[in-house]
Design a protein around this motif. Structure first.
Motif, PDB file in Angstrom:
ATOM      1  N   ALA A 136       0.766  -1.075  -0.118  1.00 43.43           N
ATOM      2  CA  ALA A 136       0.121   0.001  -0.058  1.00 43.43           C
ATOM      3  C   ALA A 136       0.829   1.397  -0.035  1.00 43.43           C
ATOM      4  O   ALA A 136       1.882   1.256   0.502  1.00 43.43           O
ATOM      5  N   GLY A 137       0.517   2.538  -0.491  1.00 40.96           N
ATOM      6  CA  GLY A 137       1.205   3.648  -0.622  1.00 40.96           C
ATOM      7  C   GLY A 137       1.788   3.842  -1.889  1.00 40.96           C
ATOM      8  O   GLY A 137       1.638   3.179  -3.116  1.00 40.96           O
ATOM      9  N   LYS A 138       2.660   4.831  -1.934  1.00 40.36           N
ATOM     10  CA  LYS A 138       3.495   5.123  -3.117  1.00 40.36           C
ATOM     11  C   LYS A 138       4.789   4.986  -2.967  1.00 40.36           C
ATOM     12  O   LYS A 138       5.559   5.865  -2.182  1.00 40.36           O
ATOM     13  N   VAL A 139       5.560   4.258  -3.878  1.00 36.75           N
ATOM     14  CA  VAL A 139       7.066   4.233  -3.640  1.00 36.75           C
ATOM     15  C   VAL A 139       7.469   4.578  -5.225  1.00 36.75           C
ATOM     16  O   VAL A 139       6.999   4.027  -6.168  1.00 36.75           O
ATOM     17  N   GLU A 140       8.657   5.179  -5.104  1.00 37.81           N
ATOM     18  CA  GLU A 140       9.264   5.578  -6.479  1.00 37.81           C
ATOM     19  C   GLU A 140      10.815   5.117  -6.390  1.00 37.81           C
ATOM     20  O   GLU A 140      11.484   5.131  -5.298  1.00 37.81           O
ATOM     21  N   ALA A 141      11.081   4.413  -7.639  1.00 37.47           N
ATOM     22  CA  ALA A 141      12.464   3.913  -7.814  1.00 37.47           C
ATOM     23  C   ALA A 141      13.343   5.092  -8.566  1.00 37.47           C
ATOM     24  O   ALA A 141      12.510   5.342  -9.819  1.00 37.47           O
ATOM     25  N   THR A 142      14.401   5.532  -8.360  1.00 41.08           N
ATOM     26  CA  THR A 142      14.872   6.553  -9.186  1.00 41.08           C
ATOM     27  C   THR A 142      16.463   6.350  -9.157  1.00 41.08           C
ATOM     28  O   THR A 142      17.101   5.384  -8.576  1.00 41.08           O
ATOM     29  N   ALA A 143      17.298   6.797 -10.062  1.00 45.60           N
ATOM     30  CA  ALA A 143      18.553   6.456 -10.332  1.00 45.60           C
ATOM     31  C   ALA A 143      19.244   8.013 -10.592  1.00 45.60           C
ATOM     32  O   ALA A 143      18.649   8.849 -11.059  1.00 45.60           O
ATOM     33  N   SER A 144      20.326   8.180 -10.197  1.00 45.78           N
ATOM     34  CA  SER A 144      21.254   9.381 -10.358  1.00 45.78           C
ATOM     35  C   SER A 144      22.053   9.013 -11.826  1.00 45.78           C
ATOM     36  O   SER A 144      23.071   8.164 -11.596  1.00 45.78           O
ATOM     37  N   LEU A 145      21.840   9.894 -12.742  1.00 42.55           N
ATOM     38  CA  LEU A 145      22.798  10.007 -13.816  1.00 42.55           C
ATOM     39  C   LEU A 145      23.470  11.237 -14.045  1.00 42.55           C
ATOM     40  O   LEU A 145      22.607  12.359 -14.057  1.00 42.55           O
ATOM     41  N   GLU A 146      24.647  11.046 -13.832  1.00 44.25           N
ATOM     42  CA  GLU A 146      25.347  12.397 -14.008  1.00 44.25           C
ATOM     43  C   GLU A 146      24.831  13.591 -13.226  1.00 44.25           C
ATOM     44  O   GLU A 146      24.913  14.529 -13.409  1.00 44.25           O
ATOM     45  N   GLY A 147      24.853  13.151 -11.783  1.00 43.21           N
ATOM     46  CA  GLY A 147      24.235  13.980 -10.990  1.00 43.21           C
ATOM     47  C   GLY A 147      22.565  14.408 -10.964  1.00 43.21           C
ATOM     48  O   GLY A 147      22.021  15.402 -10.017  1.00 43.21           O
ATOM     49  N   GLU A 148      21.956  14.286 -12.014  1.00 46.47           N
ATOM     50  CA  GLU A 148      20.642  14.327 -12.188  1.00 46.47           C
ATOM     51  C   GLU A 148      19.774  13.306 -11.573  1.00 46.47           C
ATOM     52  O   GLU A 148      20.136  11.925 -11.980  1.00 46.47           O
ATOM     53  N   LYS A 149      18.657  13.385 -11.049  1.00 46.23           N
ATOM     54  CA  LYS A 149      17.775  12.305 -10.447  1.00 46.23           C
ATOM     55  C   LYS A 149      16.747  12.053 -11.486  1.00 46.23           C
ATOM     56  O   LYS A 149      16.090  12.956 -12.005  1.00 46.23           O
ATOM     57  N   ALA A 150      16.701  10.766 -11.760  1.00 43.58           N
ATOM     58  CA  ALA A 150      15.847  10.368 -12.867  1.00 43.58           C
ATOM     59  C   ALA A 150      14.738   9.107 -12.376  1.00 43.58           C
ATOM     60  O   ALA A 150      15.255   8.319 -11.758  1.00 43.58           O
ATOM     61  N   THR A 151      13.458   9.453 -12.510  1.00 45.29           N
ATOM     62  CA  THR A 151      12.536   8.547 -12.195  1.00 45.29           C
ATOM     63  C   THR A 151      12.679   7.197 -12.972  1.00 45.29           C
ATOM     64  O   THR A 151      12.436   7.232 -14.169  1.00 45.29           O
ATOM     65  N   LEU A 152      12.602   5.985 -12.296  1.00 46.19           N
ATOM     66  CA  LEU A 152      12.968   4.815 -13.098  1.00 46.19           C
ATOM     67  C   LEU A 152      11.304   4.146 -13.080  1.00 46.19           C
ATOM     68  O   LEU A 152      11.096   3.776 -14.184  1.00 46.19           O
ATOM     69  N   HIS A 153      10.534   4.210 -12.078  1.00 47.67           N
ATOM     70  CA  HIS A 153       9.613   3.645 -12.151  1.00 47.67           C
ATOM     71  C   HIS A 153       8.828   4.042 -10.787  1.00 47.67           C
ATOM     72  O   HIS A 153       9.442   4.164  -9.808  1.00 47.67           O
ATOM     73  N   LEU A 154       7.570   4.069 -10.814  1.00 47.19           N
ATOM     74  CA  LEU A 154       6.560   4.259  -9.554  1.00 47.19           C
ATOM     75  C   LEU A 154       5.863   2.881  -9.606  1.00 47.19           C
ATOM     76  O   LEU A 154       5.204   2.461 -10.146  1.00 47.19           O
ATOM     77  N   LEU A 155       6.333   2.389  -8.328  1.00 46.88           N
ATOM     78  CA  LEU A 155       5.919   0.849  -8.060  1.00 46.88           C
ATOM     79  C   LEU A 155       4.294   0.955  -7.648  1.00 46.88           C
ATOM     80  O   LEU A 155       3.726   1.900  -7.277  1.00 46.88           O
ATOM     81  N   GLN A 156       3.781  -0.117  -8.162  1.00 54.76           N
ATOM     82  CA  GLN A 156       2.291  -0.480  -8.126  1.00 54.76           C
ATOM     83  C   GLN A 156       2.176  -1.489  -7.237  1.00 54.76           C
ATOM     84  O   GLN A 156       3.143  -2.278  -6.879  1.00 54.76           O
TER      85      GLN A 156
END
Length: 165
Positions: free
Chosen positions: A60-80
């Motif tokens: 339950a809830g909202k969880v996000e997977a991110t990665a840092s690329l060259e110092g920038e945060k990018a969202t990989l996936h919002l978990l369901q």
């Protein structure tokens, strides 16, 4: 929702248990724990091995997977609900191989399955272990397919722009 009901509902809706019968899901539910996370709390981070050997399943809830690329945060996936995290160390990888940061975007509940708990079924119910591992492979395959499609879309976009971005 009661904890036991939450565990069973989450497991039944996860790719992890697609091939398990109800009785097998109930056995697996008996070794799963529920962990609550507050909004902003980190579940996994590169190099952190606090949940080593533990598979996480969003209940339950909202969880996000991110990665840092060259110092920038990018969202990989919002978990369901039913989605997995912590796969690398669960299947035997090291904390150094973790490249994503997983953070709770809202108060969330995760199911935690320790590798040793799953392995305890090897002598009594090996089919549970086999089908759960197949479910993990299917889940990872889905992630790879999604990332390949996103990469192809980005490549096509850049090509259409004449290499300008």
């Amino acid at each position: 929702m009661m904890t036991e009901d939450l565990i069973l509902e989450t497991l039944r809706n996860s790719t992890l248990t697609e091939e398990l019968r109800d009785a097998e899901i109930e056995l697996l539910a008996g070794v799963v724990k529920v962990q609550e996370y507050k909004a902003g709390e980190f579940l996994l981070q590169p190099g952190n091995s606090s949940l080593r050997n533990t598979l996480m399943i969003l209940a339950a809830g909202k969880v996000e997977a991110t990665a840092s690329l060259e110092g920038e945060k990018a969202t990989l996936h919002l978990l369901q609900p039913g989605d997995l995290a912590g796969i690398i160390t669960f299947v035997g990888g090291t904390a150094a191989q973790i490249s994503a940061t997983v953070v709770a975007k809202s108060d969330s509940k995760m199911l935690l399955l320790e590798r040793s708990s799953l392995e305890s079924f090897l002598s009594t119910n090996p089919a549970i272990v086999y089908y759960v591992m197949r479910g993990i492979v299917r889940h990872v395959h889905g992630i790879v397919r999604r990332m390949n499609m996103q990469s192809l879309e980005m490549s096509n976009y850049i090509h259409q722009q004449g290499g300008r971005y």
